[in-house]
Write a protein that holds these residues in place. Structure first.
Motif, PDB file in Angstrom:
ATOM      1  N   ARG A  39       0.858  -1.186   0.000  1.00  0.00           N
ATOM      2  CA  ARG A  39       0.000   0.000   0.000  1.00  0.00           C
ATOM      3  C   ARG A  39       0.894   1.236   0.000  1.00  0.00           C
ATOM      4  O   ARG A  39       1.795   1.357   0.819  1.00  0.00           O
ATOM      5  CB  ARG A  39      -0.887   0.026   1.237  1.00  0.00           C
ATOM      6  CG  ARG A  39      -1.952  -0.996   1.236  1.00  0.00           C
ATOM      7  CD  ARG A  39      -3.133  -0.403   0.535  1.00  0.00           C
ATOM      8  NE  ARG A  39      -4.278  -1.304   0.669  1.00  0.00           N
ATOM      9  CZ  ARG A  39      -5.164  -1.444  -0.273  1.00  0.00           C
ATOM     10  NH1 ARG A  39      -5.039  -0.757  -1.387  1.00  0.00           N
ATOM     11  NH2 ARG A  39      -6.175  -2.239  -0.116  1.00  0.00           N
ATOM     12  N   PHE A  40       0.643   2.140  -0.929  1.00  0.00           N
ATOM     13  CA  PHE A  40       1.428   3.361  -1.032  1.00  0.00           C
ATOM     14  C   PHE A  40       0.512   4.567  -0.923  1.00  0.00           C
ATOM     15  O   PHE A  40      -0.612   4.556  -1.424  1.00  0.00           O
ATOM     16  CB  PHE A  40       2.149   3.444  -2.384  1.00  0.00           C
ATOM     17  CG  PHE A  40       3.300   2.491  -2.531  1.00  0.00           C
ATOM     18  CD1 PHE A  40       4.397   2.566  -1.699  1.00  0.00           C
ATOM     19  CD2 PHE A  40       3.292   1.528  -3.529  1.00  0.00           C
ATOM     20  CE1 PHE A  40       5.463   1.707  -1.845  1.00  0.00           C
ATOM     21  CE2 PHE A  40       4.348   0.668  -3.677  1.00  0.00           C
ATOM     22  CZ  PHE A  40       5.451   0.751  -2.832  1.00  0.00           C
ATOM     23  N   SER A  41       1.042   5.609  -0.310  1.00  0.00           N
ATOM     24  CA  SER A  41       0.340   6.889  -0.352  1.00  0.00           C
ATOM     25  C   SER A  41       0.606   7.522  -1.714  1.00  0.00           C
ATOM     26  O   SER A  41       1.425   7.038  -2.496  1.00  0.00           O
ATOM     27  CB  SER A  41       0.843   7.803   0.774  1.00  0.00           C
ATOM     28  OG  SER A  41       2.180   8.183   0.531  1.00  0.00           O
ATOM     29  N   ALA A  42      -0.062   8.617  -1.975  1.00  0.00           N
ATOM     30  CA  ALA A  42       0.128   9.295  -3.257  1.00  0.00           C
ATOM     31  C   ALA A  42       1.570   9.778  -3.418  1.00  0.00           C
ATOM     32  O   ALA A  42       2.159   9.681  -4.497  1.00  0.00           O
ATOM     33  CB  ALA A  42      -0.834  10.467  -3.380  1.00  0.00           C
ATOM     34  N   THR A  43       2.154  10.257  -2.341  1.00  0.00           N
ATOM     35  CA  THR A  43       3.539  10.726  -2.389  1.00  0.00           C
ATOM     36  C   THR A  43       4.490   9.573  -2.674  1.00  0.00           C
ATOM     37  O   THR A  43       5.423   9.703  -3.478  1.00  0.00           O
ATOM     38  CB  THR A  43       3.917  11.396  -1.052  1.00  0.00           C
ATOM     39  OG1 THR A  43       3.022  12.475  -0.815  1.00  0.00           O
ATOM     40  CG2 THR A  43       5.340  11.916  -1.086  1.00  0.00           C
ATOM     41  N   GLN A  44       4.260   8.450  -2.045  1.00  0.00           N
ATOM     42  CA  GLN A  44       5.117   7.285  -2.272  1.00  0.00           C
ATOM     43  C   GLN A  44       4.964   6.754  -3.695  1.00  0.00           C
ATOM     44  O   GLN A  44       5.944   6.327  -4.309  1.00  0.00           O
ATOM     45  CB  GLN A  44       4.793   6.196  -1.258  1.00  0.00           C
ATOM     46  CG  GLN A  44       5.215   6.550   0.148  1.00  0.00           C
ATOM     47  CD  GLN A  44       4.695   5.564   1.171  1.00  0.00           C
ATOM     48  OE1 GLN A  44       3.609   5.004   1.018  1.00  0.00           O
ATOM     49  NE2 GLN A  44       5.475   5.351   2.223  1.00  0.00           N
ATOM     50  N   ARG A  45       3.745   6.763  -4.218  1.00  0.00           N
ATOM     51  CA  ARG A  45       3.538   6.334  -5.612  1.00  0.00           C
ATOM     52  C   ARG A  45       4.261   7.261  -6.573  1.00  0.00           C
ATOM     53  O   ARG A  45       4.858   6.814  -7.557  1.00  0.00           O
ATOM     54  CB  ARG A  45       2.046   6.286  -5.945  1.00  0.00           C
ATOM     55  CG  ARG A  45       1.322   5.131  -5.339  1.00  0.00           C
ATOM     56  CD  ARG A  45      -0.066   4.936  -5.938  1.00  0.00           C
ATOM     57  NE  ARG A  45      -0.878   6.144  -5.933  1.00  0.00           N
ATOM     58  CZ  ARG A  45      -1.754   6.464  -4.989  1.00  0.00           C
ATOM     59  NH1 ARG A  45      -1.904   5.677  -3.945  1.00  0.00           N
ATOM     60  NH2 ARG A  45      -2.465   7.564  -5.074  1.00  0.00           N
TER      61      ARG A  45
END
Length: 75
Positions: A39-45
């Motif tokens: 699971r990634f946040s938008a920043t991590q993606r």
């Protein structure tokens, strides 16, 4: 025209293009697997996508460099 086809840099460019296809597919597979499993946040993606684009840009350069400085007994 025959000299151009047989020149070192055109052969090297051809191998870079061939190797770039599987390298880019490998980067895409790694990104898709990471996105599927974690699971990634938008920043991590966004960071993952930027890292993938950097890898796609660097891989052909590394291939070119390794071909240019490899020891080829046929030369």
């Amino acid at each position: 025209m025959g000299n151009l086809v047989e020149s070192t840099w055109t052969v090297q460019l051809g191998w870079v293009l061939v190797n770039s296809t599987w390298q880019i597919m490998l980067v895409a597979l790694c990104v898709a697997t990471a996105r599927h499993l974690l699971r990634f946040s938008a920043t991590q993606r966004h960071r993952l996508a930027c890292a993938a684009m950097l890898a796609v840009a660097v891989c052909p350069m590394v291939t070119w460099w390794s071909l240019a400085y490899s020891i080829d007994p046929l030369r």
